[in-house]
Design an enzyme around this catalytic site. Sequence first.
Site, PDB file in Angstrom:
ATOM      1  N   ASP A   1      -4.043  -1.166   3.930  1.00  0.00           N
ATOM      2  CA  ASP A   1      -4.352  -1.427   5.395  1.00  0.00           C
ATOM      3  C   ASP A   1      -5.093  -2.829   4.973  1.00  0.00           C
ATOM      4  OD1 ASP A   1      -7.975  -1.382   4.219  1.00  0.00           O
ATOM      5  OD2 ASP A   1      -6.662  -0.312   3.119  1.00  0.00           O
ATOM      6  N   SER A   2      -5.229  -3.361   6.124  1.00  0.00           N
ATOM      7  CA  SER A   2      -5.694  -4.618   5.830  1.00  0.00           C
ATOM      8  C   SER A   2      -4.638  -6.056   4.871  1.00  0.00           C
ATOM      9  CB  SER A   2      -6.808  -5.070   5.389  1.00  0.00           C
ATOM     10  OG  SER A   2      -7.593  -6.594   5.905  1.00  0.00           O
TER      11      SER A   2
END
Length: 320
Positions: free
Chosen positions: A167-168
């Site tokens: 994520d991210s």
Amino acid sequence: MSNEELAYDFSPIIKVYKDGGVERLKGTDIVPPSTDPKTGVQSKDVVISQEPAISARLYIPKSTTATTTTSAPQTKLPLLIYFHGGGFCIGSSSSSTYHSYLNALVSEANVVAVSVDYRLAPEHPLPAAYDDSWAALKWVASHSDGNGSEDWLNRFADFQRVFFAGDSAGANITHNMAVKSGSVRLVGVKLIGIVLVHPYFWGTEPVGAELTTPADAREFMAAVWRFACPSTSGSDDPVLNPGKDPKLKQLGCVKVLVFVAEKDVLKDRGWHYSETLKRSGWNGDVEVIEAEGEGHVFHWINPTCDNAVAMEKKIVAFLN
């Protein structure tokens, strides 16, 4: 804590003081590995390298322990390698958020997981996180013949069904590791697909609705990158802007799942990534799913909301 003047203020992520003090504002709460009482998922920490310091948290689902007492051969399970987010400067594989998330995902998807703990900026600026992640992947691949140092990987992981996810900033790492896997090739490992949740990509030229994004929000995204990677050429660095990467078409998997959130400043980058990938000459399938009314990594803030549950179900289906 430091009383000195601030050199960098990336609230609510991190503050760095002129005397060199670093104050991480999130992602510092850590939990030990365990047998999760709710799911029966077991986890343990392993050291991949002493110098540099790279470790990982391994997870196996309850199904692996159910058959260990019988003489029946063990069914091999898909292998998920996870890279946590946090702007390359906060978070860890032992943070409570990621530990809870992987317990749930491993249980639901019935997979073996390796959650990589890479070194963080600013103490270890990029490319340290990329180098550590690649070293971790090579370590994982060393088990593909069943003779690696870690019994769980030897016994339970199917190296012909491997997935990367993150994520991210971790989604950025995931993408870059998949490109490297395609161009360098991890021996003994077949990468099937990657999952990018709210990927941290950026670029000098605005895409989509970024034309109306407030200047300070755009500058924040660019500044975090320069902070994490002081040696960078800027926001069009190929590792941050995949559209500038001549190796993009070598992405080493056949399917890609991208999640974006309607209120996330990074949303249009996720869509743009999908379009760029399709045009690159890469031969695979990419799907983008947008969560309405949600912000960046909303599933950490509210893991039981409808959109977070839907995201998990989609990832589980993708891994199977």
